[in-house]
Design an enzyme around this catalytic site. Sequence first.
Site, PDB file in Angstrom:
ATOM      1  N   GLU A 149       0.849  -1.209   0.000  1.00 12.99           N
ATOM      2  CA  GLU A 149       0.000   0.000   0.000  1.00 12.99           C
ATOM      3  C   GLU A 149       0.877   1.249   0.000  1.00 12.99           C
ATOM      4  O   GLU A 149       0.699   2.164   0.808  1.00 12.99           O
ATOM      5  CB  GLU A 149      -0.959  -0.013   1.193  1.00 12.99           C
ATOM      6  CG  GLU A 149      -1.956  -1.159   1.109  1.00 12.99           C
ATOM      7  CD  GLU A 149      -3.051  -1.137   2.168  1.00 12.99           C
ATOM      8  OE1 GLU A 149      -2.875  -0.437   3.179  1.00 12.99           O
ATOM      9  OE2 GLU A 149      -4.070  -1.821   1.977  1.00 12.99           O
ATOM     10  N   GLU A 166      -5.879  -8.374  -0.680  1.00  5.26           N
ATOM     11  CA  GLU A 166      -6.153  -8.505   0.756  1.00  5.26           C
ATOM     12  C   GLU A 166      -7.642  -8.347   1.002  1.00  5.26           C
ATOM     13  O   GLU A 166      -8.295  -7.508   0.372  1.00  5.26           O
ATOM     14  CB  GLU A 166      -5.469  -7.390   1.564  1.00  5.26           C
ATOM     15  CG  GLU A 166      -3.994  -7.520   1.757  1.00  5.26           C
ATOM     16  CD  GLU A 166      -3.464  -6.362   2.618  1.00  5.26           C
ATOM     17  OE1 GLU A 166      -4.222  -5.801   3.434  1.00  5.26           O
ATOM     18  OE2 GLU A 166      -2.290  -6.021   2.440  1.00  5.26           O
TER      19      GLU A 166
HETATM   20  C1  GLA Z   1      -3.823  -3.018   4.954  1.00  2.00           C
HETATM   21  C2  GLA Z   1      -2.381  -3.486   5.014  1.00  2.00           C
HETATM   22  C3  GLA Z   1      -2.193  -4.722   5.847  1.00  2.00           C
HETATM   23  C4  GLA Z   1      -2.992  -4.627   7.124  1.00  2.00           C
HETATM   24  C5  GLA Z   1      -4.439  -4.420   6.770  1.00  2.00           C
HETATM   25  C6  GLA Z   1      -5.356  -4.386   7.987  1.00  2.00           C
HETATM   26  O1  GLA Z   1      -4.536  -3.478   3.906  1.00  2.00           O
HETATM   27  O2  GLA Z   1      -1.819  -3.683   3.750  1.00  2.00           O
HETATM   28  O3  GLA Z   1      -0.816  -4.872   6.107  1.00  2.00           O
HETATM   29  O4  GLA Z   1      -2.527  -3.568   7.890  1.00  2.00           O
HETATM   30  O5  GLA Z   1      -4.574  -3.195   6.111  1.00  2.00           O
HETATM   31  O6  GLA Z   1      -6.699  -4.294   7.603  1.00  2.00           O
END
Ligand code: GLA
Length: 682
Positions: free
Chosen positions: A157, A309
Amino acid sequence: MKKFNPVVPNFPHMLHGGDYNPDQWKAFPEIISDDFKYFDKANVNTVSIGIFSWVEFEPEDGVYNFEFFDKIMDNLAAQGMKACLATPSAGKPHWLGIKYPDILPVNEAGVRGRRGGRGGFCKSSPDFRRKIHDLNTAMAEHYKDHPALGMWHISNECCGECYCERCQNNFREWLKKKYKTLDAINAAYWNSFWGHTYTDWSEIVVTDKSVHALILDWKRYVNDLLADYIAWEAAALKKVTPDVPVTTNMMETDGIDYKKVAKVVDVVSWDSYPRWHALGDAHMYSGIKTAFWHDRFRSMGKKPFMLMECAPSFNSWLEVNKGKKPGMHKLASMQAIAHGSESVQYFQWRKSRGGFEKFHGAVVDHCGRDDTRVFKEVSEVGAALAKLDEVVGTMNVSRVAIIYDIENAWALNEMAGARKPKKYEDLCLKFYKPLWKKGISCDVIEACDELDSYDLVIVPALYMADDAACERIAKFVENGGTLLSTYFTGWVDENDLCRLGGFPGGKLAEVFGVWSEDLECLHNGEKNTARMIKSVDGLKDSYEIIEYCDLLHTKNDDVEVLAEFADDYYAGMPALTVNKYGKGKAYYMGFKNEGDFMADILGKLTDELGIKGAADIELPENAAITMRTDGENDYLFVQNYNSNDINITLDGEYFDMLEDKTVSGTLTIDKYGIRILKRSAK
Ligand code: GLA
Ligand code: ZN
């Protein structure tokens, strides 16, 4: 119609797995060995590893150690699994910040950030770039022939801005390149306002929040730097492993213009955290919004994408972190697949024992068991995905597109005037919802995208559009397309300079044949009415208006007024118009409505254009059908987001892919249920 290649070459399966952090469990070999047993049980075939593991890979400057991950990679290969191997730039080691303090980002107030946290580095730092380049090269060299290497996952991210002197000066150079002369930038920024005229490039106050065009340019610069940074990381990998695809996980945010990042990766992937089971309408609002963002990321790459994710159960960062009720996880997973994803990946495989996210949902909880409800439901998703090999590479085909433009979102949000907040995304969703409900596939694109392949393009509140975008939209209508726009369209050019001669301006003035005298704003709770003055098939006699009334004039008699405002000093002025332009038609909706108008007008327009839903199946509220196809077979994903079972009547015979049987007639879909129905392509 050709199928797309699988996202991991020579691995023609839906990917199932998620973020896996075995380096947190080095002192617990029995837990790592459980993980590998559990992968099989949960039908997991792909894990993302190494995301925060820089200090594991490079414990001291220039000293690499891949020993621990070698074992993990070997074990993955032995089980026929793939690694989405991450470059660990989101987990910068403490030693890096101590040795090279200028990698740490500086905030707007000029304060350099501390070490720790995660992410957070200056993307223009030569030290950071050199260090990550060298590490990525070493990782690629080390794993280039490893059978478990499926793809590269760049950073995590990746985002953020930095106001260090170097970044500020680079921005000034970026501006110089763009505008060339001080006269040009002063004109573009309308700097005579409040006496802002620059007499030297060094005078530019990067943080000046009173110059809208400067704010926009800073965001563009930050975004270009992000794309350049991702490309830098990718280049090191590509040099050694040209055939291993790279991705970077994106987010549901209007803060980043991801289309630029999408250009420098092979696969678009994103992280999705909907608010399932929020109270009342909020559950489905979140569900539809998720569908919209899936479509956006698919449209960005113009091919299948990855869900990188999602939470297998609870989040940890909401006000109320609810679990997914039985069935919901499979439904949400299949929603992603329905909209073009080739994967269902989780954050996270196993809950960490300590650390910030130790209570974020995971496939394996602290209890360490494989007989929890979550584990079982995850395994079911894996088993279901394993039945979908033939869906890999198929695509959603859209004759309709909505323009949801991120630079426009920036400009609208900054704009001082009208109402606050501007609710741009919400407006786009109001158009998206009726299409979603009818199973009409819709691309979610940006103003710079080509429109040729669409028959209907919806352009809500495109406040900022450059000449090229206006021309493209005009050409689309001229060539026979149907266009539907709203108040707030065509106000400013790319520098946020108002278009002179009336809004909508530029080429759009001709397309709609109207000009707006004022945009009247209503208070919350205040209403007006759009009263039809012509009877139009599919539309009611009147529609309630909230928030905005665009006080329109037609430019000539050829422009047809379909509805007028009923009340207030502007009663009788046009509220809805249509103009024939070239071979097409352009509708202008000079008001805001909660949604029934959108449903009706889109019903009428799609009927006229012969744009049909995926199937002729009546669905109750909160249910939808989404279709992927390869031209030979259609795959219909029938989704029930209700907390009760529903019955539907099929319009023919289908093969139920999860139940392995032919179905026809009446079909019951469980609460939070999903059916995947196959038929020969229509
Ligand atoms: C993001 C991050 C993860 C984690 C999630 C928690 O998507 O990439 O590493 O912190 O949030 O929801
Ligand atoms: Zn910086």
